[in-house]
Motif scaffolding. Structure first.
Motif, PDB file in Angstrom:
ATOM      1  N   VAL A  92       1.005  -1.052  -0.013  1.00 52.66           N
ATOM      2  CA  VAL A  92       0.133   0.082   0.021  1.00 52.66           C
ATOM      3  C   VAL A  92       0.819   1.115   0.002  1.00 52.66           C
ATOM      4  N   GLU A  93       0.562   1.973  -0.994  1.00 53.88           N
ATOM      5  CA  GLU A  93       1.063   3.345  -1.027  1.00 53.88           C
ATOM      6  C   GLU A  93       0.270   4.370  -0.874  1.00 53.88           C
ATOM      7  N   VAL A  94       0.334   5.381   0.366  1.00 55.36           N
ATOM      8  CA  VAL A  94      -0.458   6.498   0.577  1.00 55.36           C
ATOM      9  C   VAL A  94       0.637   7.868   0.204  1.00 55.36           C
ATOM     10  N   GLU A  95      -0.093   9.042   0.360  1.00 53.03           N
ATOM     11  CA  GLU A  95       0.939  10.173   0.042  1.00 53.03           C
ATOM     12  C   GLU A  95       1.860  10.162   0.995  1.00 53.03           C
ATOM     13  N   ARG A  96       3.008  10.559   0.739  1.00 49.47           N
ATOM     14  CA  ARG A  96       4.087  10.619   1.910  1.00 49.47           C
ATOM     15  C   ARG A  96       4.019  11.177   3.217  1.00 49.47           C
ATOM     16  N   GLY A 111      -6.625  -5.461   7.795  1.00 48.60           N
ATOM     17  CA  GLY A 111      -7.938  -6.299   8.036  1.00 48.60           C
ATOM     18  C   GLY A 111      -8.902  -6.094   6.646  1.00 48.60           C
ATOM     19  N   ALA A 112      -9.062  -4.826   6.408  1.00 47.38           N
ATOM     20  CA  ALA A 112      -9.765  -4.669   5.251  1.00 47.38           C
ATOM     21  C   ALA A 112      -9.288  -5.318   3.992  1.00 47.38           C
ATOM     22  N   LEU A 113      -8.122  -5.281   3.855  1.00 40.64           N
ATOM     23  CA  LEU A 113      -7.522  -5.832   2.565  1.00 40.64           C
ATOM     24  C   LEU A 113      -7.370  -7.408   2.571  1.00 40.64           C
ATOM     25  N   ARG A 114      -7.270  -7.958   3.881  1.00 34.35           N
ATOM     26  CA  ARG A 114      -7.170  -9.375   3.929  1.00 34.35           C
ATOM     27  C   ARG A 114      -8.801  -9.956   3.732  1.00 34.35           C
ATOM     28  N   SER A 115      -9.545  -9.128   3.877  1.00 36.48           N
ATOM     29  CA  SER A 115     -11.137  -9.582   3.438  1.00 36.48           C
ATOM     30  C   SER A 115     -11.484  -9.598   2.287  1.00 36.48           C
ATOM     31  N   LEU A 116     -10.608  -8.798   1.422  1.00 36.40           N
ATOM     32  CA  LEU A 116     -10.470  -9.056  -0.098  1.00 36.40           C
ATOM     33  C   LEU A 116      -9.676 -10.164  -0.653  1.00 36.40           C
ATOM     34  N   GLY A 117      -8.896 -10.734   0.373  1.00 33.14           N
ATOM     35  CA  GLY A 117      -8.148 -11.933  -0.287  1.00 33.14           C
ATOM     36  C   GLY A 117      -6.737 -11.805  -0.233  1.00 33.14           C
ATOM     37  N   TYR A 118      -6.042 -10.667  -0.030  1.00 36.09           N
ATOM     38  CA  TYR A 118      -4.943 -10.494   0.388  1.00 36.09           C
ATOM     39  C   TYR A 118      -4.199 -11.239   1.542  1.00 36.09           C
ATOM     40  N   ALA A 119      -3.342 -12.031   1.707  1.00 34.29           N
ATOM     41  CA  ALA A 119      -2.856 -12.817   2.918  1.00 34.29           C
ATOM     42  C   ALA A 119      -1.782 -11.835   3.497  1.00 34.29           C
ATOM     43  N   GLU A 120      -1.077 -11.220   2.915  1.00 38.05           N
ATOM     44  CA  GLU A 120      -0.159 -10.150   3.419  1.00 38.05           C
ATOM     45  C   GLU A 120      -0.503  -8.601   3.072  1.00 38.05           C
ATOM     46  N   VAL A 121      -0.116  -7.703   3.918  1.00 44.58           N
ATOM     47  CA  VAL A 121      -0.436  -6.236   3.591  1.00 44.58           C
ATOM     48  C   VAL A 121       0.528  -5.526   4.069  1.00 44.58           C
ATOM     49  N   GLU A 122       1.383  -4.718   3.322  1.00 42.03           N
ATOM     50  CA  GLU A 122       2.409  -3.974   3.912  1.00 42.03           C
ATOM     51  C   GLU A 122       2.215  -2.399   3.377  1.00 42.03           C
ATOM     52  N   ILE A 123       2.508  -1.718   4.549  1.00 39.37           N
ATOM     53  CA  ILE A 123       2.428  -0.225   4.053  1.00 39.37           C
ATOM     54  C   ILE A 123       3.952   0.352   3.689  1.00 39.37           C
ATOM     55  N   ASP A 124       3.833   0.757   2.432  1.00 38.64           N
ATOM     56  CA  ASP A 124       5.273   1.195   1.867  1.00 38.64           C
ATOM     57  C   ASP A 124       5.596   2.438   2.427  1.00 38.64           C
ATOM     58  N   PRO A 125       6.881   2.166   3.407  1.00 33.92           N
ATOM     59  CA  PRO A 125       7.323   3.483   4.191  1.00 33.92           C
ATOM     60  C   PRO A 125       7.698   4.488   3.338  1.00 33.92           C
ATOM     61  N   GLU A 126       8.007   4.528   2.281  1.00 31.40           N
ATOM     62  CA  GLU A 126       8.442   5.470   1.280  1.00 31.40           C
ATOM     63  C   GLU A 126       7.276   6.335   0.837  1.00 31.40           C
ATOM     64  N   GLY A 127       5.806   5.634   0.719  1.00 29.83           N
ATOM     65  CA  GLY A 127       4.754   6.372   0.341  1.00 29.83           C
ATOM     66  C   GLY A 127       4.692   6.455  -1.076  1.00 29.83           C
ATOM     67  N   TYR A 128       3.402   7.162  -1.514  1.00 36.46           N
ATOM     68  CA  TYR A 128       3.131   6.934  -3.107  1.00 36.46           C
ATOM     69  C   TYR A 128       4.388   7.748  -3.787  1.00 36.46           C
ATOM     70  N   ARG A 129       4.787   7.182  -5.038  1.00 32.02           N
ATOM     71  CA  ARG A 129       5.622   7.442  -6.005  1.00 32.02           C
ATOM     72  C   ARG A 129       5.287   6.986  -7.317  1.00 32.02           C
ATOM     73  N   THR A 130       5.297   7.667  -8.428  1.00 29.55           N
ATOM     74  CA  THR A 130       5.280   7.023  -9.903  1.00 29.55           C
ATOM     75  C   THR A 130       6.268   6.224 -10.187  1.00 29.55           C
ATOM     76  N   GLY A 131       6.366   5.134 -10.640  1.00 27.18           N
ATOM     77  CA  GLY A 131       7.461   4.298 -11.186  1.00 27.18           C
ATOM     78  C   GLY A 131       7.919   3.361 -10.170  1.00 27.18           C
ATOM     79  N   SER A 132       7.081   3.382  -8.933  1.00 25.72           N
ATOM     80  CA  SER A 132       7.680   2.419  -8.137  1.00 25.72           C
ATOM     81  C   SER A 132       7.685   0.834  -8.253  1.00 25.72           C
ATOM     82  N   MET A 133       6.823   0.565  -9.335  1.00 19.51           N
ATOM     83  CA  MET A 133       6.835  -0.837  -9.677  1.00 19.51           C
ATOM     84  C   MET A 133       8.226  -1.139 -10.669  1.00 19.51           C
TER      85      MET A 133
END
Length: 137
Positions: A92-96, A111-133
């Motif tokens: 998960v990326e949100v505004e820095r 919890g919300a994302l696990r209910s959608l089928g994700y087994a693991e959820v990580e908050i990206d400590p660097e936040g949203y940025r284009t080209g991160s993939m």
């Protein structure tokens, strides 16, 4: 940055008159605001395919899961966010300037994302940025 969409546009001969006239995204926002257009400050909305690592099969189910996950984040007040999809893992990326808030709210987000089928959820400590993939794939 690797931008396959720009290459595809060029190959297909798609015209971009504002870009050809030298307009930047900031210029478009400024003129839109001056004209009173309601979406002048709408966050960027790249295609959901940009949430996948390269060379990974893209399915309608995965696209729907990403869309629903981002709707959850919008519902929690995160205006600009991305859910990067790695099968059963979501990054998960949100505004820095809101990463600390997302980390505090991680139990609810996970919890919300696990209910959608994700087994693991990580908050990206660097936040949203284009080209991160381009970095993580």
């Amino acid at each position: 940055d690797y931008r396959p969409g720009r290459r595809a546009i060029a190959e297909l001969g798609v015209l971009s008159p504002l870009a050809a006239a030298g307009f930047t995204k900031d210029d478009v926002r400024t003129v839109s605001r001056e004209l009173g257009l309601p979406a002048w400050d709408k966050p960027p909305a790249a295609c959901l395919v940009s949430r996948f690592p390269y060379r990974v099969a893209i399915t309608p189910e995965a696209l729907e899961r990403i869309e629903r996950a981002e709707e959850v984040l919008h519902g929690l007040g995160f205006r600009l966010c991305r859910v990067r999809h790695y099968g059963d893992r979501a990054r998960v990326e949100v505004e820095r300037d809101r990463v600390a808030e997302a980390l505090r709210r991680e139990p609810a987000i996970s919890g919300a994302l696990r209910s959608l089928g994700y087994a693991e959820v990580e908050i990206d400590p660097e936040g949203y940025r284009t080209g991160s993939m381009n970095v993580f794939t």
